[in-house]
Design an enzyme around this catalytic site. Structure first.
Site, short mmCIF file in Angstrom:
data_model
loop_
_atom_site.label_atom_id
_atom_site.label_comp_id
_atom_site.label_asym_id
_atom_site.label_seq_id
_atom_site.Cartn_x
_atom_site.Cartn_y
_atom_site.Cartn_z
N LEU A 1 -58.05 46.27 4.85
CA LEU A 1 -57.12 45.14 4.82
C LEU A 1 -55.83 45.49 5.54
O LEU A 1 -55.48 46.66 5.69
CB LEU A 1 -56.80 44.79 3.37
CG LEU A 1 -57.89 44.00 2.66
CD1 LEU A 1 -57.61 43.93 1.19
CD2 LEU A 1 -57.99 42.60 3.24
N TYR B 1 -61.52 57.96 10.77
CA TYR B 1 -61.25 57.76 9.35
C TYR B 1 -62.08 58.69 8.46
O TYR B 1 -61.64 59.77 8.10
CB TYR B 1 -61.40 56.27 8.92
CG TYR B 1 -60.66 56.07 7.62
CD1 TYR B 1 -59.34 55.63 7.61
CD2 TYR B 1 -61.25 56.42 6.40
CE1 TYR B 1 -58.63 55.55 6.43
CE2 TYR B 1 -60.55 56.33 5.22
CZ TYR B 1 -59.24 55.89 5.23
OH TYR B 1 -58.54 55.83 4.06
N TYR C 1 -61.46 54.66 0.84
CA TYR C 1 -62.02 53.83 1.89
C TYR C 1 -63.14 54.57 2.60
O TYR C 1 -63.10 55.79 2.74
CB TYR C 1 -60.92 53.43 2.90
CG TYR C 1 -61.45 52.49 3.97
CD1 TYR C 1 -61.91 51.22 3.61
CD2 TYR C 1 -61.53 52.88 5.29
CE1 TYR C 1 -62.43 50.36 4.57
CE2 TYR C 1 -62.04 52.03 6.25
CZ TYR C 1 -62.50 50.77 5.89
OH TYR C 1 -63.01 49.92 6.84
N LYS D 1 -59.68 61.90 1.38
CA LYS D 1 -60.40 60.98 0.49
C LYS D 1 -61.53 61.70 -0.25
O LYS D 1 -61.79 61.42 -1.42
CB LYS D 1 -60.93 59.77 1.28
CG LYS D 1 -59.84 58.80 1.74
CD LYS D 1 -58.97 58.29 0.59
CE LYS D 1 -57.97 57.25 1.03
NZ LYS D 1 -56.96 56.95 -0.05
N GLU E 1 -38.82 52.75 -2.46
CA GLU E 1 -38.34 51.65 -1.61
C GLU E 1 -36.83 51.75 -1.45
O GLU E 1 -36.17 52.47 -2.19
CB GLU E 1 -38.71 50.30 -2.25
CG GLU E 1 -40.22 50.08 -2.40
CD GLU E 1 -40.98 49.93 -1.09
OE1 GLU E 1 -40.34 49.78 -0.03
OE2 GLU E 1 -42.23 49.98 -1.13
P1 NAD Z 1 -49.20 50.53 1.01
O1 NAD Z 1 -48.48 51.26 2.07
O2 NAD Z 1 -49.16 49.06 1.02
O3 NAD Z 1 -48.67 51.01 -0.44
C1 NAD Z 1 -48.22 52.31 -0.67
C2 NAD Z 1 -47.41 52.37 -1.96
O4 NAD Z 1 -47.06 53.75 -2.20
C3 NAD Z 1 -46.08 51.61 -1.93
O5 NAD Z 1 -45.85 51.04 -3.20
C4 NAD Z 1 -45.05 52.71 -1.67
O6 NAD Z 1 -43.74 52.43 -2.18
C5 NAD Z 1 -45.67 53.84 -2.46
N1 NAD Z 1 -45.21 55.17 -2.06
C6 NAD Z 1 -45.39 55.81 -0.87
N2 NAD Z 1 -44.82 57.04 -0.93
C7 NAD Z 1 -44.28 57.17 -2.17
C8 NAD Z 1 -43.58 58.20 -2.85
N3 NAD Z 1 -43.32 59.38 -2.26
N4 NAD Z 1 -43.17 57.98 -4.11
C9 NAD Z 1 -43.42 56.79 -4.73
N5 NAD Z 1 -44.10 55.79 -4.15
C10 NAD Z 1 -44.52 55.98 -2.89
O7 NAD Z 1 -50.69 51.09 1.07
P2 NAD Z 1 -52.11 50.53 0.62
O8 NAD Z 1 -52.85 50.19 1.86
O9 NAD Z 1 -52.01 49.55 -0.49
O10 NAD Z 1 -52.77 51.89 0.10
C11 NAD Z 1 -52.92 52.22 -1.26
C12 NAD Z 1 -54.19 53.01 -1.44
O11 NAD Z 1 -55.30 52.19 -1.08
C13 NAD Z 1 -54.28 54.25 -0.53
O12 NAD Z 1 -54.92 55.28 -1.24
C14 NAD Z 1 -55.16 53.78 0.60
O13 NAD Z 1 -55.83 54.82 1.26
C15 NAD Z 1 -56.13 52.89 -0.17
N6 NAD Z 1 -56.92 51.96 0.65
C16 NAD Z 1 -56.33 51.18 1.61
C17 NAD Z 1 -57.12 50.33 2.38
C18 NAD Z 1 -56.52 49.45 3.46
O14 NAD Z 1 -57.27 48.95 4.30
N7 NAD Z 1 -55.23 49.20 3.44
C19 NAD Z 1 -58.51 50.23 2.13
C20 NAD Z 1 -59.07 51.01 1.13
C21 NAD Z 1 -58.25 51.87 0.39
#
Ligand code: NAD
Ligand code: NA
Length: 399
Positions: free
Chosen positions: A274, A236, A226, A245, A75
């Site tokens: 989400l 996806y 997902y 995935k 961040e």
């Molecule tokens: P998000 O973008 O809200 O969170 C991503 C996080 O990764 C953040 O904390 C960011 O700072 C960190 N990050 C990114 N690059 C980085 C790096 N190089 N070094 C350190 N930190 C880093 O995403 P999210 O939607 O919460 O996704 C998290 C996981 O959940 C993913 O694997 C995603 O595929 C999975 N997921 C998401 C959904 C959805 O609908 N959003 C659904 C199912 C699964």
């Protein structure tokens, strides 16, 4: 300084520290309202801890199980006259609340894909906690520099095989239109995406943590995946991101072998669709989410990231008899309410009917938009956005 949202497409360029604090407070309140998680984790490392599912995992561990947490994320801090990113403000607020509650919470801001950040994290765990008993892997990133080769990979969001045409929405304007996304032109698009979002980095983390002796006996690790409905399969689950995935899910077997002598276990949890910074970047998906929210809210089964993760911890990972329920492919399914037959049938029916004209009536586009702005600390009723924001908010544990 008065801070207002400034958007460019699916990106919000500004973030509100007081709104971020409100969002953290709301999530903490929710977790507390559910009571303590029996046999929950005590010392937790969350990789990707500043937003989305990772942030909710950190909050659930801390306030649902009194866990000490180390959070890793990438961040931008607030500096003289310049705003920080939403994840920075989220973490500042989280640490403040955690410290006030007497909970250990420290954070590392840097590239989690690098060997340096892994080393730094291990040193911090050694110094302060000794070992961790849960490692949550929740990174979502468009690129990764490989720590061993220095190669920089960029992921792509494309179908494989043939072009994909379907409806999509610009959630700011509410305009529904057809979009055609061309398939990958070469296998490199696929392997690059797997290199960024697949399981290799998760494996590197667990290997390094284990070699350093900072994983406790009985350690658990979980990463998020997902699946979603058939209508998003081309972009996806059967697209480039889906290949990543698949790779992430296949890593579970490798990690289970690695953790065997510690009686440790690794899991992938399939989570619900989400609104997060990552999912808003995927075409077609925001329209699906808007319809899904409408249907699930009407049924009373709607959940956000905090409800999902609280349920994941309380009803899957830390059950009273210690059993973790898995599907036939060995995955935890916390997307069960999203994938319920009646929910999917209703969404599919609405999908056929959706147009710009009826969008606000048949979908929860309003809810989508609000949640999107909430991610950046905006549109919380409790916050007066005409007032100066609390600038220069710092994460206490980062010097
Ligand atoms: P998000 O973008 O809200 O969170 C991503 C996080 O990764 C953040 O904390 C960011 O700072 C960190 N990050 C990114 N690059 C980085 C790096 N190089 N070094 C350190 N930190 C880093 O995403 P999210 O939607 O919460 O996704 C998290 C996981 O959940 C993913 O694997 C995603 O595929 C999975 N997921 C998401 C959904 C959805 O609908 N959003 C659904 C199912 C699964
Ligand atoms: Na996350």
């Amino acid at each position: 300084m008065i801070i207002q949202p400034r958007t460019r497409g699916f990106i919000c360029l500004t973030a509100h520290p007081d709104g971020a604090h409100q969002s953290i407070k709301n999530q903490i309140e929710y977790v507390k309202s559910k009571g303590k998680i029996k046999n929950g984790p005590k010392k937790v490392l969350v990789i990707g801890a500043s937003t989305g599912f990772g942030l909710s995992s950190r909050i659930t561990a801390a306030f649902g199980s009194d866990a000490a947490t180390v959070g890793v994320f990438f961040e931008k801090p607030a500096s003289e006259g310049k705003m920080g990113t939403a994840g920075w403000y989220n973490t500042a607020a989280f640490e403040k609340e955690a410290h006030e509650a007497g909970l250990y919470a420290k954070s590392i801001n840097g590239d989690a894909f690098s060997d340096e950040v892994k080393k730094e994290t291990i040193e911090l765990i050694k110094k302060d906690l000794g070992q961790v008993d849960l490692v949550v892997y929740s990174l979502a990133s468009p690129r990764r520099t490989h720590p061993k080769t220095g190669v920089a990979y960029a992921s792509v969001l494309k179908p494989i095989g043939q072009p994909f045409t379907n409806k999509t929405v610009d959630f700011h304007t509410g305009v529904v239109s057809d979009i055609t996304i061309n398939p990958v032109e070469n296998d490199e698009d696929i392997s690059n995406t797997v290199a960024v979002m697949g399981g290799e980095d998760w494996k590197f983390w667990i290997e390094d943590l284990k070699a350093a002796g900072v994983l406790a006996e009985g350690v658990q690790t979980v990463a998020y995946s997902y699946i979603g409905p058939e209508l998003t399969f081309p972009i996806y689950r059967n697209g480039t991101i889906g290949q990543a995935k698949n790779d992430l899910e296949a890593t579970v077997t490798v990690l289970n072998d690695l953790l065997k002598d510690l009686n440790g276990k690794s899991y992938v949890s399939v989570n619900k669709a989400l609104v997060t910074q990552s999912s808003s970047a995927i075409p077609v998906v925001p329209l699906y989410i808007s319809l899904l929210y409408k249907v699930m809210k009407a049924k009373g089964t709607h959940e956000g990231t905090i409800e999902q993760i609280q349920r994941l911890f309380a009803e899957r990972l830390y059950t009273e008899n210690g059993n973790v329920e898995l599907d036939s492919a060995g995955r935890i399914r916390i997307d069960d309410w999203e994938m319920a037959e009646d929910v999917q049938a209703e969404v599919a029916k609405l999908w056929e009917q959706t147009s710009t004209e009826n969008l606000s009536e048949i979908s929860d586009i309003e809810g989508y938009r609000k949640e999107f702005f909430n991610l950046f600390g905006f549109q919380f009723d409790e916050i007066d956005y005409e007032k100066d924001a609390n600038e220069n908010v710092q994460v206490p544990s980062i010097e």
